[in-house]
Design a protein around this motif. Structure first.
Motif, PDB file in Angstrom:
ATOM      1  N   THR A 184      57.356  34.665  21.232  1.00 25.14           N
ATOM      2  CA  THR A 184      56.641  35.787  21.301  1.00 25.14           C
ATOM      3  C   THR A 184      55.661  35.873  20.101  1.00 25.14           C
ATOM      4  N   ALA A 185      54.663  34.884  19.904  1.00 26.23           N
ATOM      5  CA  ALA A 185      53.646  34.548  18.939  1.00 26.23           C
ATOM      6  C   ALA A 185      52.748  35.636  19.050  1.00 26.23           C
ATOM      7  N   PRO A 186      51.858  36.033  18.088  1.00 26.15           N
ATOM      8  CA  PRO A 186      50.964  37.077  18.237  1.00 26.15           C
ATOM      9  C   PRO A 186      49.432  36.178  19.029  1.00 26.15           C
ATOM     10  N   LYS A 187      49.609  34.764  18.539  1.00 23.62           N
ATOM     11  CA  LYS A 187      48.561  34.064  19.220  1.00 23.62           C
ATOM     12  C   LYS A 187      48.796  32.552  19.224  1.00 23.62           C
ATOM     13  N   PHE A 188      48.568  32.054  20.301  1.00 25.12           N
ATOM     14  CA  PHE A 188      48.694  30.661  20.570  1.00 25.12           C
ATOM     15  C   PHE A 188      47.675  29.700  20.869  1.00 25.12           C
ATOM     16  N   VAL A 189      47.321  28.841  20.004  1.00 26.04           N
ATOM     17  CA  VAL A 189      45.940  28.204  20.864  1.00 26.04           C
ATOM     18  C   VAL A 189      46.317  26.677  20.688  1.00 26.04           C
ATOM     19  N   PHE A 190      45.947  26.038  21.951  1.00 25.69           N
ATOM     20  CA  PHE A 190      46.596  24.743  22.213  1.00 25.69           C
ATOM     21  C   PHE A 190      45.367  23.945  22.840  1.00 25.69           C
ATOM     22  N   ARG A 191      44.652  23.034  22.044  1.00 23.84           N
ATOM     23  CA  ARG A 191      43.495  22.666  22.295  1.00 23.84           C
ATOM     24  C   ARG A 191      43.316  21.017  22.103  1.00 23.84           C
ATOM     25  N   GLY A 192      42.882  20.442  23.240  1.00 21.90           N
ATOM     26  CA  GLY A 192      42.324  18.920  22.989  1.00 21.90           C
ATOM     27  C   GLY A 192      43.519  18.063  22.914  1.00 21.90           C
ATOM     28  N   SER A 206      54.747  29.381  26.867  1.00 18.76           N
ATOM     29  CA  SER A 206      54.520  30.222  25.806  1.00 18.76           C
ATOM     30  C   SER A 206      54.634  31.615  26.405  1.00 18.76           C
ATOM     31  N   ARG A 207      55.389  32.440  25.411  1.00 20.39           N
ATOM     32  CA  ARG A 207      55.674  33.877  25.918  1.00 20.39           C
ATOM     33  C   ARG A 207      54.853  34.432  24.742  1.00 20.39           C
ATOM     34  N   ALA A 208      53.617  34.019  24.115  1.00 21.34           N
ATOM     35  CA  ALA A 208      52.765  34.660  23.330  1.00 21.34           C
ATOM     36  C   ALA A 208      52.075  35.625  23.909  1.00 21.34           C
ATOM     37  N   LEU A 209      51.585  36.737  22.917  1.00 24.97           N
ATOM     38  CA  LEU A 209      50.737  37.874  23.444  1.00 24.97           C
ATOM     39  C   LEU A 209      49.525  37.261  23.912  1.00 24.97           C
ATOM     40  N   GLU A 210      48.983  36.367  23.241  1.00 24.61           N
ATOM     41  CA  GLU A 210      47.638  35.898  23.605  1.00 24.61           C
ATOM     42  C   GLU A 210      47.737  34.521  23.519  1.00 24.61           C
ATOM     43  N   ASN A 211      47.191  33.807  24.655  1.00 27.61           N
ATOM     44  CA  ASN A 211      47.273  32.222  24.867  1.00 27.61           C
ATOM     45  C   ASN A 211      45.898  31.844  25.215  1.00 27.61           C
ATOM     46  N   HIS A 212      45.335  30.716  24.367  1.00 30.65           N
ATOM     47  CA  HIS A 212      44.058  30.093  24.462  1.00 30.65           C
ATOM     48  C   HIS A 212      44.453  28.460  24.930  1.00 30.65           C
ATOM     49  N   ILE A 213      44.691  28.320  26.013  1.00 32.35           N
ATOM     50  CA  ILE A 213      44.957  26.719  26.323  1.00 32.35           C
ATOM     51  C   ILE A 213      43.789  26.202  27.031  1.00 32.35           C
ATOM     52  N   VAL A 214      43.219  25.282  26.154  1.00 31.61           N
ATOM     53  CA  VAL A 214      41.747  24.858  26.210  1.00 31.61           C
ATOM     54  C   VAL A 214      41.783  23.351  26.195  1.00 31.61           C
ATOM     55  N   TYR A 215      40.767  22.683  27.049  1.00 30.08           N
ATOM     56  CA  TYR A 215      40.498  21.427  26.927  1.00 30.08           C
ATOM     57  C   TYR A 215      41.564  20.432  26.832  1.00 30.08           C
ATOM     58  N   ASN A 216      42.637  20.555  27.353  1.00 32.52           N
ATOM     59  CA  ASN A 216      43.770  19.630  27.527  1.00 32.52           C
ATOM     60  C   ASN A 216      43.919  18.853  28.562  1.00 32.52           C
ATOM     61  N   ARG A 217      44.689  17.842  28.630  1.00 29.40           N
ATOM     62  CA  ARG A 217      45.128  17.011  29.823  1.00 29.40           C
ATOM     63  C   ARG A 217      46.648  17.199  29.849  1.00 29.40           C
ATOM     64  N   LEU A 218      47.100  17.779  31.075  1.00 28.55           N
ATOM     65  CA  LEU A 218      48.548  18.313  31.427  1.00 28.55           C
ATOM     66  C   LEU A 218      48.684  17.756  32.646  1.00 28.55           C
ATOM     67  N   MET A 219      49.772  16.663  32.441  1.00 28.05           N
ATOM     68  CA  MET A 219      49.871  15.859  33.821  1.00 28.05           C
ATOM     69  C   MET A 219      51.434  15.425  33.773  1.00 28.05           C
ATOM     70  N   GLU A 220      51.835  15.180  35.059  1.00 33.38           N
ATOM     71  CA  GLU A 220      53.038  14.442  35.237  1.00 33.38           C
ATOM     72  C   GLU A 220      52.790  12.862  35.831  1.00 33.38           C
ATOM     73  N   GLU A 221      51.561  12.789  36.251  1.00 31.36           N
ATOM     74  CA  GLU A 221      51.077  11.536  36.598  1.00 31.36           C
ATOM     75  C   GLU A 221      52.000  10.851  37.602  1.00 31.36           C
ATOM     76  N   ALA A 222      52.289   9.580  37.800  1.00 31.27           N
ATOM     77  CA  ALA A 222      52.878   8.969  39.036  1.00 31.27           C
ATOM     78  C   ALA A 222      54.355   9.230  38.899  1.00 31.27           C
ATOM     79  N   ASP A 223      55.003   9.350  37.862  1.00 31.26           N
ATOM     80  CA  ASP A 223      56.377   9.111  37.853  1.00 31.26           C
ATOM     81  C   ASP A 223      57.075  10.229  37.010  1.00 31.26           C
ATOM     82  N   GLY A 224      56.320  11.300  36.387  1.00 28.22           N
ATOM     83  CA  GLY A 224      56.986  12.646  35.627  1.00 28.22           C
ATOM     84  C   GLY A 224      57.597  13.678  36.681  1.00 28.22           C
ATOM     85  N   ASN A 225      58.716  14.001  36.263  1.00 28.42           N
ATOM     86  CA  ASN A 225      59.422  15.123  36.964  1.00 28.42           C
ATOM     87  C   ASN A 225      59.592  16.514  36.594  1.00 28.42           C
TER      88      ASN A 225
END
Length: 526
Positions: A184-192, A206-225
Motif C-alpha cells: 500500500t505505497a503512496p505512489k508507484f511508478v513503473f516505467r520503461g 500493486s496495492r498502491a494508492l496511486e499507480n503510474h504504469i507507463v511505456y512497459n512491455r508486459l507479456m507471457e509470450e508463447a510459453d509463459g504461464n
C-alpha cells in the motif's frame, strides 16, 4: 532619516558561497565505496555495512554468490559499474529469510542501479517469498536492473517506489509470488520495463494508492504461464498508459489481462485511466482486456485490442465508464505480431484513428525494446495504441535507458509518467530471448487460491506473505494472508516501504535554502 542595510544587497553568488561553506562539512562526508577484486571491499555486504548517508557504492562486474545485504542507511546509491551488470546470485536461502537486498524499515531514500539479482528462495515454512529486493523502507528507486528466477523479483511494502528501465523474468513459484509486488505505497511508478514469463503470478501487482504504469512491455509470450498482466487489487488512482500487453496461450489465468479492484481492501480513489495501450490476446477467447469489478470511474481510451475477448467489463452499475477511441481488430496491421513487434505498418487501421484526449492521458513516449523508451512523435491525429506511425522531425534523437552514472535519481514523474524526448519510429523490436538484457547504455540517464470468479481453480492458500517488521532473528513477524480470488494471487502480503523523508542536511538542505532565496533549477535536455 534613511538607514542603510549594507548586507541587504548581497549578490546571489555571495550567498550561495556562504551557504555551501556552511554545508560543506556534511557534503564532504559523502564517499564512493568500491567493490570488486582488488578494490576496497571484496563483498557488497561489507560495503553496505560500512556506508554512511550520502555515500555511493560502486560494484564491479562479476558474480557475487550469496552476498546478502541488509540496508540500514538512507540517502544511499548502490550501482553496478563497468561493461556488464554485477550478478548477485543466491544459491542458498537468504539468512534474513527475506531477500538478497533488504531495505530495512524507516530507511530511505535508496537507489539501486544496474545490478542483476537471481536465485532468492526461502522455504514454504518461512513464507515462500524470497525476493531479489525486499523493500521495507521509505523510498526506493530501482533503475536498469535485472531480476530473474527469484520467488519475487521485488517484494515491497508501503513506501514510495519507482522502478524503471528494468527487466523481470521467470520469477514466481506457486502463484502467490510475482515478478513485482507493491504493497500500500503512496505512489508507484513503473516505467520503461520489460516484465515477462512470470511463473503463475502477475507481471505487475500493486496495492498502491496511486499507480503510474507507463511505456512497459508486459507479456507471457508463447510459453509463459502467468495470471493477470496487471493486477491492482485495491484499486487506487491508476494510469495505465502506452504499454504493450500480451496474454499468452499457456497462461494459467486465461480470463484477465488488467484486473482492477478485484479483492482485498479498498483504496479511497477508484479511478482507472487506460489509454493508448496495445493489447494482444493470443490465448482464450474468454479473456477480458480490462476487468474492473468495482470503480467509480473507468476511462478506456484510444487502445488497440487485438484478438478475441471482451474489451471492457465492469461490475458496478453505478460506475462511470468512458469507452472512447478504442479499436478491436483481429488484424491490426502490426509489424510482427508473432515476434511481439507491435509497431504499426503503413496503412494500419489505427493510424490517425484516435480521439483527442486530456493532456494527462496523452503519451509522450513509447516503449523501445529492450527496457527503454523513446519519444512518441506527433504526426497528424493520434494513432490508436502504444505506437505512433511516422517520424516527428522536431525530435532530438534520444532514448531513455535509465542508468545514471552520476547518482541523480530524479524521475520526472507526472500524471503520465512522462519521459524525456528521443527519436521516434526507430524501434527494431522483434523476437526476444529469455536471457538477460542490458537495458541499453550504462551512462547518461536523461530522467530520472480456491475457486475463482472465472471458474478456474488454483492451489489452496499458502502461509506465504510475511512482509512485516524484522524480528530478532531476521525473520518476519507479521503476516497478511491476503484475499485474492483470481488465479495466482492468493496469499500476498503488505508492509514495509514508505515515503521520502527530505529532512536533514546534505544536498537536499542546500536546495531547500536556495529555493527560499529564489534560486530556480533549470532542467536541460541533453
Amino acid at each position: 532619516m534613511r538607514t542603510s542595510f549594507k548586507y541587504a544587497h548581497l549578490s546571489n553568488s555571495v550567498l550561495l558561497g556562504a551557504l555551501v561553506g556552511l554545508l560543506a562539512p556534511s557534503l564532504a562526508q559523502a564517499a564512493t565505496l568500491s567493490v570488486g577484486a582488488g578494490k576496497q571491499y571484496k563483498t557488497v555486504k561489507e560495503a553496505v555495512a560500512a556506508a554512511k548517508s550520502g555515500d555511493v557504492i560502486e560494484i564491479d562486474p562479476g558474480e557475487y554468490v550469496d552476498d546478502i545485504s541488509s540496508i540500514k542507511t538512507g540517502d544511499l546509491t548502490i550501482r553496478g559499474v563497468g561493461d556488464s551488470r554485477p550478478h548477485l546470485r543466491a544459491t542458498v536461502p537468504p539468512p534474513n529469510k527475506k531477500g538478497i537486498f533488504v531495505v530495512e524499515a524507516g530507511v530511505g531514500p535508496v537507489t539501486v542501479e544496474n545490478i542483476e539479482f537471481s536465485g532468492s528462495k526461502i522455504s514454504q515454512g518461512d513464507g515462500n517469498n524470497g525476493a531479489g529486493i525486499r523493500a521495507q523502507g521509505t523510498d526506493l528507486t530501482v533503475r536498469n536492473c535485472y531480476f530473474h528466477d527469484n520467488q519475487n523479483g521485488i517484494l515491497a511494502g508501503d513506501g514510495a517506489m519507482t522502478v524503471e528501465y528494468s527487466e523481470f523474468a521467470f520469477n514466481g513459484e506457486a502463484g502467490y509470488e510475482h515478478n513485482i509486488y507493491i504493497g500500500t505505497a503512496p505512489k508507484f511508478v513503473f516505467r520503461g520495463n520489460y516484465s515477462h514469463h512470470v511463473k503463475s503470478g502477475h507481471a505487475v501487482k500493486s496495492r498502491a494508492l496511486e499507480n503510474h504504469i507507463v511505456y512497459n512491455r508486459l507479456m507471457e509470450e508463447a510459453d509463459g504461464n502467468g495470471s493477470a498482466l496487471i493486477d491492482l487489487p485495491q484499486g487506487g488512482l491508476s494510469y495505465v498508459i502506452g504499454n504493450l500487453i500480451q496474454k499468452g496461450p499457456k497462461a494459467e489465468n486465461k480470463n484477465r489481462i488488467i484486473f482492477y479492484k478485484g479483492e482485498g481492501g479498498t483504496n479511497p480513489d477508484l479511478r482507472l485511466f487506460v489509454s493508448h495501450n496495445t493489447f494482444v490476446n493470443d490465448g482464450s477467447p474468454n479473456a477480458v482486456f480490462v476487468d474492473a469489478p468495482a470503480g467509480t470511474e473507468v476511462h478506456v481510451l484510444n487502445n488497440l485490442f487485438v484478438g478475441p475477448g471482451t474489451p471492457i467489463k465492469t461490475g458496478d452499475p453505478n460506475a462511470m465508464v468512458v469507452d472512447l477511441g478504442n479499436l478491436k481488430l483481429d488484424d491490426a496491421g502490426l509489424v510482427d505480431r508473432s515476434g511481439y513487434d507491435y509497431r504499426l505498418l503503413d496503412g494500419a487501421p489505427g493510424i490517425d484513428a484516435g480521439e483527442a484526449l486530456d493532456a494527462a492521458l496523452i503519451p509522450d513516449s513509447q516503449y523501445l525494446h529492450p527496457s527503454q523508451t523513446e519519444s512518441r512523435p506527433v504526426v497528424g491525429a493520434p494513432d490508436v495504441g502504444a505506437y505512433e506511425f511516422g517520424v516527428d522531425e522536431g525530435t532530438t534523437g534520444e532514448t531513455s535507458t535509465g542508468t545514471d552514472s552520476t547518482g541523480d535519481d530524479s524521475t520526472g514523474d507526472d500524471s503520465t509518467g512522462g519521459d524525456p524526448t528521443g527519436e521516434p519510429g526507430t524501434s527494431s523490436e522483434g523476437p526476444t530471448t529469455d536471457g538477460p538484457t542490458t537495458g541499453g547504455p550504462t551512462t547518461n540517464d536523461p530522467t530520472t487460491d480456491g475457486a475463482t470468479s472465472d471458474g478456474e481453480t488454483t492451489a489452496a492458500p499458502s502461509t506465504e506473505g510475511s512482509i512485516g517488521t524484522t524480528d530478532a532473528t531476521g525473520g518476519a513477524s507479521d503476516t497478511d494472508p491476503g484475499t485474492d480470488t483470481d488465479t495466482g494471487s492468493a496469499g500476498d502480503d503488505d508492509g514495509g516501504c514508505g515515503c521520502r523523508n527530505d529532512a536533514g542536511g546534505g544536498p537536499g538542505a542546500l536546495l531547500t535554502v536556495l529555493a527560499v532565496l529564489g534560486f530556480t533549477a533549470r532542467r536541460r535536455r541533453r
